[in-house]
Scaffold this motif. Structure first.
Motif, PDB file in Angstrom:
ATOM      1  N   THR A 179     -15.135 -11.042 -53.675  1.00  0.00           N
ATOM      2  CA  THR A 179     -15.618 -10.458 -54.941  1.00  0.00           C
ATOM      3  C   THR A 179     -16.922 -11.111 -55.386  1.00  0.00           C
ATOM      4  OG1 THR A 179     -14.084 -11.913 -56.148  1.00  0.00           O
ATOM      5  CG2 THR A 179     -13.379  -9.649 -55.752  1.00  0.00           C
ATOM      6  N   ASN A 180     -17.073 -12.411 -55.172  1.00  0.00           N
ATOM      7  CA  ASN A 180     -18.339 -13.064 -55.524  1.00  0.00           C
ATOM      8  C   ASN A 180     -19.473 -12.563 -54.642  1.00  0.00           C
ATOM      9  OD1 ASN A 180     -17.408 -14.657 -57.656  1.00  0.00           O
ATOM     10  ND2 ASN A 180     -16.743 -16.300 -56.290  1.00  0.00           N
ATOM     11  N   ALA A 181     -19.195 -12.351 -53.354  1.00  0.00           N
ATOM     12  CA  ALA A 181     -20.218 -11.814 -52.448  1.00  0.00           C
ATOM     13  C   ALA A 181     -20.623 -10.404 -52.856  1.00  0.00           C
ATOM     14  CB  ALA A 181     -19.700 -11.836 -51.012  1.00  0.00           C
ATOM     15  N   ILE A 182     -19.642  -9.597 -53.237  1.00  0.00           N
ATOM     16  CA  ILE A 182     -19.932  -8.218 -53.645  1.00  0.00           C
ATOM     17  C   ILE A 182     -20.813  -8.197 -54.897  1.00  0.00           C
ATOM     18  CG2 ILE A 182     -18.849  -6.160 -54.667  1.00  0.00           C
ATOM     19  CD1 ILE A 182     -16.552  -6.603 -52.614  1.00  0.00           C
ATOM     20  N   LYS A 183     -20.554  -9.081 -55.817  1.00  0.00           N
ATOM     21  CA  LYS A 183     -21.398  -9.148 -57.021  1.00  0.00           C
ATOM     22  C   LYS A 183     -22.842  -9.478 -56.665  1.00  0.00           C
ATOM     23  CE  LYS A 183     -17.655 -10.474 -60.179  1.00  0.00           C
ATOM     24  NZ  LYS A 183     -17.057 -11.587 -60.973  1.00  0.00           N
ATOM     25  N   GLU A 184     -23.042 -10.356 -55.689  1.00  0.00           N
ATOM     26  CA  GLU A 184     -24.400 -10.688 -55.246  1.00  0.00           C
ATOM     27  C   GLU A 184     -25.054  -9.487 -54.560  1.00  0.00           C
ATOM     28  OE1 GLU A 184     -28.014 -12.253 -54.082  1.00  0.00           O
ATOM     29  OE2 GLU A 184     -26.670 -12.838 -55.707  1.00  0.00           O
ATOM     30  N   MET A 185     -24.288  -8.748 -53.789  1.00  0.00           N
ATOM     31  CA  MET A 185     -24.826  -7.545 -53.144  1.00  0.00           C
ATOM     32  C   MET A 185     -25.317  -6.554 -54.193  1.00  0.00           C
ATOM     33  SD  MET A 185     -21.839  -7.020 -50.271  1.00  0.00           S
ATOM     34  CE  MET A 185     -21.384  -8.331 -49.143  1.00  0.00           C
ATOM     35  N   ILE A 186     -24.518  -6.380 -55.236  1.00  0.00           N
ATOM     36  CA  ILE A 186     -24.891  -5.447 -56.303  1.00  0.00           C
ATOM     37  C   ILE A 186     -26.126  -5.934 -57.032  1.00  0.00           C
ATOM     38  CG2 ILE A 186     -24.131  -4.470 -58.510  1.00  0.00           C
ATOM     39  CD1 ILE A 186     -21.267  -4.504 -57.338  1.00  0.00           C
ATOM     40  N   ARG A 187     -26.213  -7.236 -57.268  1.00  0.00           N
ATOM     41  CA  ARG A 187     -27.408  -7.783 -57.918  1.00  0.00           C
ATOM     42  C   ARG A 187     -28.658  -7.448 -57.111  1.00  0.00           C
ATOM     43  NH1 ARG A 187     -31.197 -11.121 -57.435  1.00  0.00           N
ATOM     44  NH2 ARG A 187     -30.462 -11.921 -55.417  1.00  0.00           N
ATOM     45  N   GLN A 188     -28.549  -7.508 -55.805  1.00  0.00           N
ATOM     46  CA  GLN A 188     -29.708  -7.273 -54.938  1.00  0.00           C
ATOM     47  C   GLN A 188     -30.171  -5.827 -54.929  1.00  0.00           C
ATOM     48  OE1 GLN A 188     -29.566  -8.587 -50.865  1.00  0.00           O
ATOM     49  NE2 GLN A 188     -28.792 -10.612 -51.453  1.00  0.00           N
ATOM     50  N   VAL A 189     -29.251  -4.924 -54.657  1.00  0.00           N
ATOM     51  CA  VAL A 189     -29.656  -3.543 -54.369  1.00  0.00           C
ATOM     52  C   VAL A 189     -29.327  -2.561 -55.481  1.00  0.00           C
ATOM     53  CG1 VAL A 189     -29.579  -3.889 -51.876  1.00  0.00           C
ATOM     54  CG2 VAL A 189     -27.531  -3.096 -53.062  1.00  0.00           C
ATOM     55  N   GLY A 190     -28.525  -2.982 -56.467  1.00  0.00           N
ATOM     56  CA  GLY A 190     -28.296  -2.155 -57.645  1.00  0.00           C
ATOM     57  C   GLY A 190     -27.468  -0.912 -57.390  1.00  0.00           C
ATOM     58  N   SER A 191     -27.618   0.040 -58.288  1.00  0.00           N
ATOM     59  CA  SER A 191     -26.864   1.292 -58.217  1.00  0.00           C
ATOM     60  C   SER A 191     -27.329   2.132 -57.036  1.00  0.00           C
ATOM     61  CB  SER A 191     -27.041   2.082 -59.515  1.00  0.00           C
ATOM     62  OG  SER A 191     -26.568   1.335 -60.609  1.00  0.00           O
ATOM     63  N   PRO A 192     -26.453   3.002 -56.527  1.00  0.00           N
ATOM     64  CA  PRO A 192     -26.824   3.827 -55.383  1.00  0.00           C
ATOM     65  C   PRO A 192     -28.049   4.716 -55.657  1.00  0.00           C
ATOM     66  CG  PRO A 192     -24.458   3.888 -55.725  1.00  0.00           C
ATOM     67  CD  PRO A 192     -25.039   3.179 -56.909  1.00  0.00           C
ATOM     68  N   LYS A 193     -28.894   4.803 -54.655  1.00  0.00           N
ATOM     69  CA  LYS A 193     -30.039   5.714 -54.693  1.00  0.00           C
ATOM     70  C   LYS A 193     -29.928   6.632 -53.487  1.00  0.00           C
ATOM     71  CE  LYS A 193     -33.088   2.508 -57.161  1.00  0.00           C
ATOM     72  NZ  LYS A 193     -32.019   1.532 -57.419  1.00  0.00           N
ATOM     73  N   TRP A 194     -30.454   7.848 -53.637  1.00  0.00           N
ATOM     74  CA  TRP A 194     -30.204   8.888 -52.652  1.00  0.00           C
ATOM     75  C   TRP A 194     -31.501   9.503 -52.148  1.00  0.00           C
ATOM     76  CZ3 TRP A 194     -25.089   8.780 -51.821  1.00  0.00           C
ATOM     77  CH2 TRP A 194     -24.291   8.275 -52.861  1.00  0.00           C
ATOM     78  N   LYS A 195     -31.502   9.896 -50.887  1.00  0.00           N
ATOM     79  CA  LYS A 195     -32.598  10.691 -50.339  1.00  0.00           C
ATOM     80  C   LYS A 195     -32.427  12.139 -50.770  1.00  0.00           C
ATOM     81  CE  LYS A 195     -33.022   7.948 -46.081  1.00  0.00           C
ATOM     82  NZ  LYS A 195     -33.029   8.028 -44.600  1.00  0.00           N
ATOM     83  N   GLU A 196     -33.448  12.928 -50.541  1.00  0.00           N
ATOM     84  CA  GLU A 196     -33.394  14.341 -50.930  1.00  0.00           C
ATOM     85  C   GLU A 196     -32.282  15.087 -50.179  1.00  0.00           C
ATOM     86  OE1 GLU A 196     -37.138  16.248 -50.507  1.00  0.00           O
ATOM     87  OE2 GLU A 196     -38.143  15.006 -52.023  1.00  0.00           O
ATOM     88  N   ASN A 197     -31.951  14.625 -48.976  1.00  0.00           N
ATOM     89  CA  ASN A 197     -30.911  15.306 -48.189  1.00  0.00           C
ATOM     90  C   ASN A 197     -29.500  14.818 -48.517  1.00  0.00           C
ATOM     91  OD1 ASN A 197     -30.952  12.777 -47.027  1.00  0.00           O
ATOM     92  ND2 ASN A 197     -31.268  13.499 -44.923  1.00  0.00           N
ATOM     93  N   GLU A 201     -29.614   5.835 -49.711  1.00  0.00           N
ATOM     94  CA  GLU A 201     -30.848   5.126 -49.373  1.00  0.00           C
ATOM     95  C   GLU A 201     -30.779   3.654 -49.770  1.00  0.00           C
ATOM     96  OE1 GLU A 201     -35.464   6.397 -49.651  1.00  0.00           O
ATOM     97  OE2 GLU A 201     -34.345   6.489 -51.539  1.00  0.00           O
ATOM     98  N   LYS A 202     -29.996   3.380 -50.801  1.00  0.00           N
ATOM     99  CA  LYS A 202     -29.873   2.016 -51.308  1.00  0.00           C
ATOM    100  C   LYS A 202     -28.579   1.917 -52.117  1.00  0.00           C
ATOM    101  CE  LYS A 202     -33.243  -1.421 -52.916  1.00  0.00           C
ATOM    102  NZ  LYS A 202     -33.618  -1.882 -51.570  1.00  0.00           N
ATOM    103  N   GLY A 203     -27.987   0.716 -52.171  1.00  0.00           N
ATOM    104  CA  GLY A 203     -26.810   0.547 -53.003  1.00  0.00           C
ATOM    105  C   GLY A 203     -25.647  -0.111 -52.284  1.00  0.00           C
ATOM    106  N   VAL A 204     -24.477  -0.072 -52.937  1.00  0.00           N
ATOM    107  CA  VAL A 204     -23.265  -0.708 -52.425  1.00  0.00           C
ATOM    108  C   VAL A 204     -22.129   0.315 -52.416  1.00  0.00           C
ATOM    109  CG1 VAL A 204     -21.533  -2.517 -52.818  1.00  0.00           C
ATOM    110  CG2 VAL A 204     -23.953  -2.974 -53.304  1.00  0.00           C
ATOM    111  N   MET A 205     -21.395   0.356 -51.328  1.00  0.00           N
ATOM    112  CA  MET A 205     -20.154   1.122 -51.267  1.00  0.00           C
ATOM    113  C   MET A 205     -19.052   0.183 -50.778  1.00  0.00           C
ATOM    114  SD  MET A 205     -19.114   4.814 -49.682  1.00  0.00           S
ATOM    115  CE  MET A 205     -20.254   4.713 -48.316  1.00  0.00           C
TER     116      MET A 205
END
Length: 296
Positions: A179-197, A201-205
């Motif tokens: 859970t601590n690692a996941i929080k760091e991942m979210i800090r880095q890349v933030g909310s999901p971002k999407w390509k036009e298709n 493109e970016k984010g955490v799942m």
């Protein structure tokens, strides 16, 4: 400082000198070892899309899950050693094949050479999003080192109950570490971002594999995510468990999920009012989706 001389890349901190050929918990040396690279069509829809995910399966693992579906490479070490330059060329070859992304599966033991390979490949034209596909048992310092190199994190969150982590993956503090690692991942890349298709493109799942007889553990995992992480974070709840490897001899893990168990999970997800992510359908032929590993 993260180093292979006294290896401290993961929470085990074995302190073995991998540069002299010593191996620790994960059994990785100072050479990159892969079992397969391929175009993979069976990830989540926003990862595989129509063109597939450019997947590299790394050998060895810092967990010892008794039910690992990839146990031949993660536990038995099947694969072949390659150079950093060859790894960079594999990234570029995958891009030439038209895949949606570069998907690094079980990469933890090889973070340092992977970063070097990414640098090389980007200098030669690599532009695809890079995914870090991990079991979640990660050091925050290692994840911080990946900042700027990784676009999408795909961590597992296997256990909310550490006793299950001890019993089935041989680690004593899985939940706190993951859970601590996941929080760091979210800090880095933030909310999901999407390509036009529609591709990510970016984010955490966050992925969670539901185990038979342990539905309450799954509920605790889902509840923690809901209550502690941003609502935009994606989840992928998986029904693909089947008994394999050592799980065949463990009474509570000797069968697949029942329809009743899976319905209980689906009902709980609805109760949590989850909006973002994926829920697998309960199938009958999960074994068919395990890759066929290359011969050494």
């Amino acid at each position: 400082m993260l180093t292979l001389e006294k290896c401290n890349l993961c929470p085990h901190e074995c302190k073995t000198n991998r540069n002299l050929g010593e191996v620790g918990r994960c059994k990785a040396s100072n050479k990159v070892k892969i079992a397969l690279y391929c175009t993979h069509y069976f990830e989540e829809p926003c990862i595989s899309g129509n063109n597939g995910s450019g997947t590299i399966f790394f050998s060895n693992c810092n967990l010892n899950c008794v039910y690992c579906q990839n146990y031949e490479i993660s536990q038995l070490g099947k694969g072949r050693e390659i150079s950093v330059e060859e790894l960079a060329n594999i990234f570029l070859k995958q891009q030439e094949n038209g895949v949606e992304n570069i998907n690094l599966v079980t990469p933890t033991s090889y973070v340092l050479p992977i970063i070097e390979a990414i640098k090389m490949a980007k200098q030669k034209g690599l532009t695809l999003p890079i995914l870090y596909n991990t079991n979640g048992y990660e050091k925050i310092e290692t994840i911080k080192l990946l900042e700027g190199y990784i676009d999408i994190y795909l961590p597992d969150l296997k256990y909310a109950e550490n006793e299950l982590g001890e019993r089935y993956s041989k680690v004593s503090n899985y939940f706190e570490v993951a859970t601590n690692a996941i929080k760091e991942m979210i800090r880095q890349v933030g909310s999901p971002k999407w390509k036009e298709n529609g591709m990510m493109e970016k984010g955490v799942m966050i992925r969670h594999l539901v185990l038979p007889n342990y539905i309450e553990n799954s509920k605790k995992v889902l509840k923690w995510i809901k209550e502690n992480l941003p609502k935009e974070i994606l989840i992928s709840v998986m029904a693909q468990y089947f008994p394999t490897y050592q799980a065949k001899g463990i009474e509570k893990l000797q069968r697949k999920l029942t329809q009743e168990e899976w319905q209980e999970i689906e009902d709980y997800i609805e109760e949590l009012q989850w909006e973002n992510g994926y829920i697998q359908e309960l199938g009958e032929h999960e074994e068919e989706y395990v890759p066929k590993w290359e011969e050494e």
